[in-house]
Design a protein around this motif. Sequence first.
Motif, mmCIF file in Angstrom:
data_model
loop_
_atom_site.group_PDB
_atom_site.id
_atom_site.type_symbol
_atom_site.label_atom_id
_atom_site.label_comp_id
_atom_site.label_asym_id
_atom_site.label_seq_id
_atom_site.Cartn_x
_atom_site.Cartn_y
_atom_site.Cartn_z
ATOM 1 N N LEU A 29 -2.067 -24.707 -14.327
ATOM 2 C CA LEU A 29 -1.749 -23.335 -13.957
ATOM 3 C C LEU A 29 -3.013 -22.498 -13.806
ATOM 4 N N SER A 30 -2.970 -21.557 -12.889
ATOM 5 C CA SER A 30 -4.022 -20.559 -12.793
ATOM 6 C C SER A 30 -3.800 -19.517 -13.893
ATOM 7 N N PRO A 31 -4.824 -18.746 -14.268
ATOM 8 C CA PRO A 31 -4.626 -17.677 -15.254
ATOM 9 C C PRO A 31 -3.532 -16.702 -14.843
ATOM 10 N N ARG A 32 -3.436 -16.430 -13.539
ATOM 11 C CA ARG A 32 -2.399 -15.509 -13.072
ATOM 12 C C ARG A 32 -1.011 -16.115 -13.256
ATOM 13 N N GLY A 33 -0.880 -17.400 -12.945
ATOM 14 C CA GLY A 33 0.403 -18.059 -13.117
ATOM 15 C C GLY A 33 0.814 -18.126 -14.575
ATOM 16 N N ARG A 34 -0.151 -18.409 -15.443
ATOM 17 C CA ARG A 34 0.121 -18.445 -16.882
ATOM 18 C C ARG A 34 0.630 -17.086 -17.363
ATOM 19 N N ALA A 35 -0.044 -16.026 -16.940
ATOM 20 C CA ALA A 35 0.360 -14.673 -17.337
ATOM 21 C C ALA A 35 1.764 -14.341 -16.835
ATOM 22 N N ALA A 36 2.093 -14.806 -15.635
ATOM 23 C CA ALA A 36 3.407 -14.503 -15.068
ATOM 24 C C ALA A 36 4.520 -15.171 -15.861
ATOM 25 N N TYR A 37 4.330 -16.417 -16.248
ATOM 26 C CA TYR A 37 5.345 -17.118 -17.035
ATOM 27 C C TYR A 37 5.518 -16.471 -18.410
ATOM 28 N N ILE A 38 4.406 -16.105 -19.027
ATOM 29 C CA ILE A 38 4.478 -15.454 -20.341
ATOM 30 C C ILE A 38 5.200 -14.117 -20.231
ATOM 31 N N ALA A 39 4.893 -13.363 -19.180
ATOM 32 C CA ALA A 39 5.564 -12.074 -18.980
ATOM 33 C C ALA A 39 7.061 -12.251 -18.779
ATOM 34 N N LEU A 40 7.461 -13.332 -18.122
ATOM 35 C CA LEU A 40 8.877 -13.577 -17.883
ATOM 36 C C LEU A 40 9.633 -13.767 -19.205
ATOM 37 N N ILE A 41 9.081 -14.586 -20.097
ATOM 38 C CA ILE A 41 9.698 -14.783 -21.406
ATOM 39 C C ILE A 41 9.729 -13.479 -22.190
ATOM 40 N N MET A 42 8.637 -12.761 -22.172
ATOM 41 C CA MET A 42 8.528 -11.517 -22.930
ATOM 42 C C MET A 42 9.551 -10.482 -22.455
ATOM 43 N N ILE A 43 9.685 -10.337 -21.146
ATOM 44 C CA ILE A 43 10.615 -9.342 -20.598
ATOM 45 C C ILE A 43 12.058 -9.725 -20.908
ATOM 46 N N ALA A 44 12.393 -11.013 -20.732
ATOM 47 C CA ALA A 44 13.765 -11.452 -20.998
ATOM 48 C C ALA A 44 14.126 -11.261 -22.471
ATOM 49 N N GLY A 45 13.222 -11.658 -23.376
ATOM 50 C CA GLY A 45 13.484 -11.508 -24.803
ATOM 51 C C GLY A 45 13.611 -10.056 -25.221
ATOM 52 N N THR A 46 12.776 -9.201 -24.655
ATOM 53 C CA THR A 46 12.830 -7.777 -24.977
ATOM 54 C C THR A 46 14.135 -7.151 -24.500
ATOM 55 N N ALA A 47 14.589 -7.532 -23.317
ATOM 56 C CA ALA A 47 15.848 -7.002 -22.798
ATOM 57 C C ALA A 47 17.023 -7.372 -23.698
ATOM 58 N N VAL A 48 17.061 -8.635 -24.145
ATOM 59 C CA VAL A 48 18.134 -9.067 -25.046
ATOM 60 C C VAL A 48 18.049 -8.313 -26.370
ATOM 61 N N ALA A 49 16.833 -8.097 -26.869
ATOM 62 C CA ALA A 49 16.662 -7.361 -28.127
ATOM 63 C C ALA A 49 17.202 -5.947 -28.015
ATOM 64 N N LEU A 50 16.897 -5.271 -26.942
ATOM 65 C CA LEU A 50 17.354 -3.889 -26.769
ATOM 66 C C LEU A 50 18.868 -3.808 -26.606
#
Length: 466
Positions: free
Chosen positions: A317-338
Amino acid sequence: MAGSLVEQRSIDVVPDEERHGTAFSQFTLWLGANLQITAVVTGALAVVFGGDVVWSIVGLVVGNLLGGAVMALHSAQGPKLGLPQMIQSRAQFGVRGAVVPLVLVILMYIGFFASGSVLAGQAVGELTHLGETPGILIFAAVSGLMAAVGYRLIHAVGRIAGVVCALAFVYLGSRLLERADLTALLADAHFDLPMFLLATSLSASWQLAFGPYVADYSRYLPRTTSTRATFWWTLSGSALGSQWSMTFGVLVAATAGGAFMDSQVGYVVGLGGGGLVAAFLYFVIALGKLTINVLNTYGGFMSIVTSVSGFRGRRVLSPRGRAAYIALIMIAGTAVALLGKDSFLTSFKDFLLFLLTFFTPWSAINLVDYYLISREQYDLPALSDPNGRYGGWRWDALAVYAVGIGVQLPFLVTHFYTGPLVAPLGGADVSWIVGLTVPAVLYWGVAGRKRGTEAEPTPVPAGHLD
């Protein structure tokens, strides 16, 4: 780069020249990951749903040791293969077939991220005086940033959290014992099989749910690291940390009742006092949750990459791709938490027990294949080739996995579903025991016989047996 703080690798094999550390690092990481508020809540559930103090603690010990042993066997795979945990599933389910358990693992990571963020968000909100929702958002952002830095930072924070949280739990435990009549609590012991098995299932599910995580954090250890050392340090750190937290939760629930259920974080912090002590305890709660939530983010990102690469064939993965995947997990988990923060306690208990139905069959299949059939050796290049030794889809393993899920349903107890064989067993939930044994036996019979008759190429050694 061996000395770089920011991790460069994702799901590719860690070469020998980049390996570092000792098996003791697994103890410090998993101790820190388990000395935290969600484990306290898990232990408290054993009492909240009807158990007494003595047999709840005993049941939690049994579950932590049994589930922890299974989890630690997965951890011991990391140094031998140099791979994240879930990519190894391709040897059992096929390069593309592994996406089936992977989808469920991704849901697990999101669910645990969400449940952890609810409790940590309360702590961060109190610490910053911004409130629960901003606290959840801040906590999620820090979790994502740490996951992006990667392996070395994760272990460093685990070491710090282990020491800080252990000191805090010693202090909180002493404060709790000042309020509790421990003699009376221990005297009120009445064995009830369903409640005992509920406690065992809660802690076993806690440990078994770490199965998809653990090799992610042992894969940088030198290939020569002892399998036994990795196993025992992982088991001892995870079982000690979780049992410590869960025992505290049992005692809190037994003495606080509704006050704890109404505000888990607030009540625990209130034990310690106000002012700077309260601020420190809010920080400790956030730090403990940060350790495990980073694991959820990091593991979730690699599980998504593993799923996608099974079809696209790309592992770097490129650094940008890595960041995108991490952001996807973070956003999904945060939405469920809220969305779920107002009904946390009951939802979390059901979430834990329902998860168990999906990960016990996976654990059974993975461990039987690795230790008994493949004998700790995999053809590593073939794990990325759907036309190679392991194929694209291994329908026999997927069928065993489906059966492993199905055979648990008659024994399952959750808020939204109770199996027909639960009542004859007095309400006890033994689904996880069935989910470990049945698929293990079936997979041994199906895959063992098939592997024994295949003409296989010489595998890339995953290491040497002790």
